[in-house]
Design a protein around this motif. Structure first.
Motif, PDB file in Angstrom:
ATOM      1  N   ASP A 199       0.834  -1.209   0.000  1.00 53.17           N
ATOM      2  CA  ASP A 199       0.000   0.000   0.000  1.00 53.17           C
ATOM      3  C   ASP A 199       0.866   1.255   0.000  1.00 53.17           C
ATOM      4  O   ASP A 199       0.427   2.304  -0.473  1.00 53.17           O
ATOM      5  CB  ASP A 199      -0.912   0.006   1.230  1.00 53.17           C
ATOM      6  CG  ASP A 199      -2.064  -0.981   1.101  1.00 53.17           C
ATOM      7  OD1 ASP A 199      -1.994  -1.838   0.194  1.00 53.17           O
ATOM      8  OD2 ASP A 199      -3.019  -0.887   1.885  1.00 53.17           O
ATOM      9  N   THR A 200       2.078   1.154   0.524  1.00 56.17           N
ATOM     10  CA  THR A 200       2.986   2.301   0.541  1.00 56.17           C
ATOM     11  C   THR A 200       3.176   2.841  -0.864  1.00 56.17           C
ATOM     12  O   THR A 200       3.109   4.057  -1.100  1.00 56.17           O
ATOM     13  CB  THR A 200       4.358   1.901   1.113  1.00 56.17           C
ATOM     14  OG1 THR A 200       4.174   1.316   2.402  1.00 56.17           O
ATOM     15  CG2 THR A 200       5.273   3.108   1.226  1.00 56.17           C
ATOM     16  N   GLY A 201       3.408   1.955  -1.817  1.00 59.96           N
ATOM     17  CA  GLY A 201       3.618   2.388  -3.190  1.00 59.96           C
ATOM     18  C   GLY A 201       2.329   2.607  -3.946  1.00 59.96           C
ATOM     19  O   GLY A 201       2.188   3.588  -4.687  1.00 59.96           O
ATOM     20  N   ALA A 202       1.348   1.717  -3.771  1.00 59.53           N
ATOM     21  CA  ALA A 202       0.114   1.792  -4.549  1.00 59.53           C
ATOM     22  C   ALA A 202      -0.683   3.061  -4.230  1.00 59.53           C
ATOM     23  O   ALA A 202      -1.164   3.746  -5.134  1.00 59.53           O
ATOM     24  CB  ALA A 202      -0.734   0.550  -4.290  1.00 59.53           C
ATOM     25  N   LEU A 203      -0.846   3.369  -2.946  1.00 57.24           N
ATOM     26  CA  LEU A 203      -1.590   4.585  -2.586  1.00 57.24           C
ATOM     27  C   LEU A 203      -0.844   5.833  -3.044  1.00 57.24           C
ATOM     28  O   LEU A 203      -1.447   6.808  -3.496  1.00 57.24           O
ATOM     29  CB  LEU A 203      -1.830   4.637  -1.082  1.00 57.24           C
ATOM     30  CG  LEU A 203      -2.793   3.597  -0.501  1.00 57.24           C
ATOM     31  CD1 LEU A 203      -2.994   3.830   0.993  1.00 57.24           C
ATOM     32  CD2 LEU A 203      -4.139   3.627  -1.207  1.00 57.24           C
ATOM     33  N   ALA A 204       0.493   5.817  -2.945  1.00 56.52           N
ATOM     34  CA  ALA A 204       1.284   6.961  -3.390  1.00 56.52           C
ATOM     35  C   ALA A 204       1.117   7.189  -4.884  1.00 56.52           C
ATOM     36  O   ALA A 204       0.933   8.332  -5.341  1.00 56.52           O
ATOM     37  CB  ALA A 204       2.755   6.750  -3.039  1.00 56.52           C
ATOM     38  N   LEU A 205       1.173   6.123  -5.674  1.00 54.15           N
ATOM     39  CA  LEU A 205       1.050   6.262  -7.121  1.00 54.15           C
ATOM     40  C   LEU A 205      -0.365   6.683  -7.523  1.00 54.15           C
ATOM     41  O   LEU A 205      -0.542   7.459  -8.467  1.00 54.15           O
ATOM     42  CB  LEU A 205       1.428   4.943  -7.799  1.00 54.15           C
ATOM     43  CG  LEU A 205       2.914   4.575  -7.696  1.00 54.15           C
ATOM     44  CD1 LEU A 205       3.153   3.165  -8.243  1.00 54.15           C
ATOM     45  CD2 LEU A 205       3.780   5.588  -8.436  1.00 54.15           C
ATOM     46  N   GLY A 206      -1.369   6.195  -6.808  1.00 52.66           N
ATOM     47  CA  GLY A 206      -2.729   6.649  -7.072  1.00 52.66           C
ATOM     48  C   GLY A 206      -2.882   8.130  -6.774  1.00 52.66           C
ATOM     49  O   GLY A 206      -3.535   8.870  -7.518  1.00 52.66           O
ATOM     50  N   GLY A 207      -2.271   8.578  -5.668  1.00 55.54           N
ATOM     51  CA  GLY A 207      -2.291  10.000  -5.348  1.00 55.54           C
ATOM     52  C   GLY A 207      -1.572  10.825  -6.389  1.00 55.54           C
ATOM     53  O   GLY A 207      -1.970  11.962  -6.702  1.00 55.54           O
ATOM     54  N   LEU A 208      -0.503  10.269  -6.963  1.00 53.96           N
ATOM     55  CA  LEU A 208       0.232  10.959  -8.021  1.00 53.96           C
ATOM     56  C   LEU A 208      -0.671  11.186  -9.230  1.00 53.96           C
ATOM     57  O   LEU A 208      -0.686  12.291  -9.812  1.00 53.96           O
ATOM     58  CB  LEU A 208       1.456  10.136  -8.412  1.00 53.96           C
ATOM     59  CG  LEU A 208       2.467  10.786  -9.346  1.00 53.96           C
ATOM     60  CD1 LEU A 208       3.157  11.968  -8.672  1.00 53.96           C
ATOM     61  CD2 LEU A 208       3.509   9.774  -9.802  1.00 53.96           C
ATOM     62  N   LEU A 209      -1.427  10.167  -9.624  1.00 53.95           N
ATOM     63  CA  LEU A 209      -2.346  10.315 -10.752  1.00 53.95           C
ATOM     64  C   LEU A 209      -3.419  11.355 -10.457  1.00 53.95           C
ATOM     65  O   LEU A 209      -3.741  12.187 -11.306  1.00 53.95           O
ATOM     66  CB  LEU A 209      -3.003   8.974 -11.083  1.00 53.95           C
ATOM     67  CG  LEU A 209      -2.121   7.860 -11.654  1.00 53.95           C
ATOM     68  CD1 LEU A 209      -2.988   6.678 -12.061  1.00 53.95           C
ATOM     69  CD2 LEU A 209      -1.298   8.336 -12.830  1.00 53.95           C
ATOM     70  N   ALA A 210      -3.981  11.313  -9.253  1.00 47.01           N
ATOM     71  CA  ALA A 210      -5.021  12.288  -8.891  1.00 47.01           C
ATOM     72  C   ALA A 210      -4.464  13.702  -8.923  1.00 47.01           C
ATOM     73  O   ALA A 210      -5.094  14.625  -9.480  1.00 47.01           O
ATOM     74  CB  ALA A 210      -5.575  11.961  -7.509  1.00 47.01           C
ATOM     75  N   GLY A 211      -3.294  13.906  -8.327  1.00 46.23           N
ATOM     76  CA  GLY A 211      -2.702  15.232  -8.305  1.00 46.23           C
ATOM     77  C   GLY A 211      -2.376  15.745  -9.692  1.00 46.23           C
ATOM     78  O   GLY A 211      -2.604  16.923 -10.006  1.00 46.23           O
ATOM     79  N   LEU A 212      -1.863  14.871 -10.557  1.00 44.40           N
ATOM     80  CA  LEU A 212      -1.545  15.280 -11.928  1.00 44.40           C
ATOM     81  C   LEU A 212      -2.806  15.642 -12.698  1.00 44.40           C
ATOM     82  O   LEU A 212      -2.817  16.608 -13.466  1.00 44.40           O
ATOM     83  CB  LEU A 212      -0.800  14.154 -12.652  1.00 44.40           C
ATOM     84  CG  LEU A 212       0.654  13.941 -12.243  1.00 44.40           C
ATOM     85  CD1 LEU A 212       1.188  12.642 -12.853  1.00 44.40           C
ATOM     86  CD2 LEU A 212       1.519  15.119 -12.666  1.00 44.40           C
ATOM     87  N   SER A 213      -3.878  14.883 -12.522  1.00 46.77           N
ATOM     88  CA  SER A 213      -5.113  15.174 -13.252  1.00 46.77           C
ATOM     89  C   SER A 213      -5.662  16.553 -12.882  1.00 46.77           C
ATOM     90  O   SER A 213      -6.206  17.261 -13.741  1.00 46.77           O
ATOM     91  CB  SER A 213      -6.162  14.090 -12.962  1.00 46.77           C
ATOM     92  OG  SER A 213      -6.678  14.195 -11.653  1.00 46.77           O
ATOM     93  N   ILE A 214      -5.503  16.937 -11.630  1.00 47.18           N
ATOM     94  CA  ILE A 214      -6.021  18.232 -11.165  1.00 47.18           C
ATOM     95  C   ILE A 214      -5.129  19.378 -11.628  1.00 47.18           C
ATOM     96  O   ILE A 214      -5.610  20.396 -12.145  1.00 47.18           O
ATOM     97  CB  ILE A 214      -6.159  18.230  -9.630  1.00 47.18           C
ATOM     98  CG1 ILE A 214      -7.236  17.222  -9.204  1.00 47.18           C
ATOM     99  CG2 ILE A 214      -6.480  19.626  -9.103  1.00 47.18           C
ATOM    100  CD1 ILE A 214      -7.195  16.857  -7.744  1.00 47.18           C
ATOM    101  N   THR A 215      -3.816  19.245 -11.472  1.00 49.68           N
ATOM    102  CA  THR A 215      -2.907  20.343 -11.793  1.00 49.68           C
ATOM    103  C   THR A 215      -2.711  20.524 -13.301  1.00 49.68           C
ATOM    104  O   THR A 215      -2.286  21.593 -13.742  1.00 49.68           O
ATOM    105  CB  THR A 215      -1.529  20.124 -11.134  1.00 49.68           C
ATOM    106  OG1 THR A 215      -1.039  18.824 -11.473  1.00 49.68           O
ATOM    107  CG2 THR A 215      -1.632  20.254  -9.623  1.00 49.68           C
TER     108      THR A 215
END
Length: 358
Positions: free
Chosen positions: A259-275
């Motif tokens: 989950d350390t990597g999976a949640l981080a990478l999911g957050g990366l996608l969410a942040g990129l989609s917004i910015t």
């Protein structure tokens, strides 16, 4: 362009060098993955495989991002930006939530870590902080990292929203993408490989936004994104870190991102989609993750209404395993789907650009 290449190379190098160190440390400390009792029988052989490898991905991303900027000082490249730091900060915060989840699993020697409510609290707290900060820090032209307009490729005034609805959208995207990637992370190399393709597509998208920025070259079809070049550096660092980790995570995996990597990478996608103002386009580029989480939603909905199962097991990559497909066959074919999704997203992005210019 050189910054982007440096970010990818540093992220790759740090991740591929750090991961075996984590493997040795976690093996000595017996930080091994616990397996779901109701999962495919073939997965029980993976019990005890070192987990929390997402630490290497996060460190690789930060090393690639910061290292490329240190090198960039020599040729007066763009410095650190608010957008880049916010997206990496969101990924790191969610990685912290995932780390707690993984650590609890390891400490209690079970396949369940944080409670669902505990995980949601962490995800929502990170999302709210990100959403508030994303609407601050305007640059000289008034652009902030985030926008109150729900967008496919660019801001759409028709779909503008109040601040509270923007925060609700951010919370939804962060929770949805982080859980979607987490659910997908069930087979050796599946998430790391597919994420490399999605982030690779976003390297091209953000670099194109930079070369056609309204601030630098006002014209038809230009993009109003606050820091597109720095976001391209973030994507490159993330893609490099994922590919470096994949070297050790490919079947048979010597370490699992957890989950350390999976949640981080999911957050990366969410942040990129917004910015990048591409909240809806991200659903195309990341269609594999969208399909995985929808398979779980549909499985639950169908079972509760008909008491029958739509799939042998959800998420649906396990359905194919239970249908007799080898794990590597499922992974390679899902990589192909991820590649097709990324290519389709790029075509839609470029097609919109051509139509906007006409």
């Amino acid at each position: 362009m050189r910054q982007i290449m440096f970010a990818a190379m540093i992220g790759l190098g740090v991740s591929i060098a750090l991961t075996p160190v984590l493997i040795r440390v976690f093996t000595v400390r017996k930080f091994g993955q616990e397996i779901r009792v109701d999962g495919p029988a073939s997965h029980f052989a993976k019990r005890g495989t070192p987990t929390m490898g997402g630490i290497a991905i996060l460190i690789g991303m930060w090393a690639g991002y910061l290292g490329s900027h240190l090198i960039g000082i020599r040729y007066d490249a763009e410095g650190l930006t608010v957008s880049g730091l916010l997206v990496l900060g969101l990924a790191t915060a969610l990685g912290g939530v995932g780390f707690l989840d993984d650590f609890i699993k390891l400490r209690n020697r079970r396949s369940l870590g944080l409670t669902a409510s505990g995980k949601y609290v962490g995800q929502l707290a990170a999302a709210v902080i990100f959403g508030i900060l994303a609407m601050r820090f305007p640059n000289s032209t008034g652009l902030t990292p985030g926008s109150r307009q729900l967008s496919f490729v660019r801001d759409n005034a028709i779909m503008s929203m109040w601040a509270v609805f923007f925060l609700l959208l951010v919370c939804f995207l962060v929770v949805a993408w982080s859980n979607a990637v987490n659910i997908t992370d069930g087979l050796d190399g599946l998430t790391a490989g597919s994420m490399g393709m999605a982030l690779g597509a976003y390297v091209l998208i953000t670099f194109w936004q930079f070369t056609h920025s309204c601030a630098a070259l006002p014209s038809k079809g230009c993009y109003s994104v606050r820091d597109p070049l720095d976001l391209a550096v973030v994507c490159a660092a993330g893609a490099g870190a994922c590919l470096g980790f994949l070297w050790w995570n490919a079947a048979p995996a010597k370490i699992i991102m957890g989950d350390t990597g999976a949640l981080a990478l999911g957050g990366l996608l969410a942040g990129l989609s917004i910015t990048t103002r591409t909240e809806l386009l991200m659903a195309v580029v990341g269609a594999l993750y969208f399909a995985e989480i929808m398979s779980v939603v549909l499985q639950v909905a169908v079972f509760r209404t008909t008491h029958n199962r739509l799939f042998r097991m959800a998420p649906f990559h396990h359905h194919f395993e239970l249908s007799g497909w080898a794990e590597t066959t499922v992974v390679i074919r899902f990589w192909l789907l991820a590649g097709l999704s990324a290519a389709t997203g790029l075509m839609l992005f470029y097609g919109e650009h051509l139509s906007a210019r006409s």
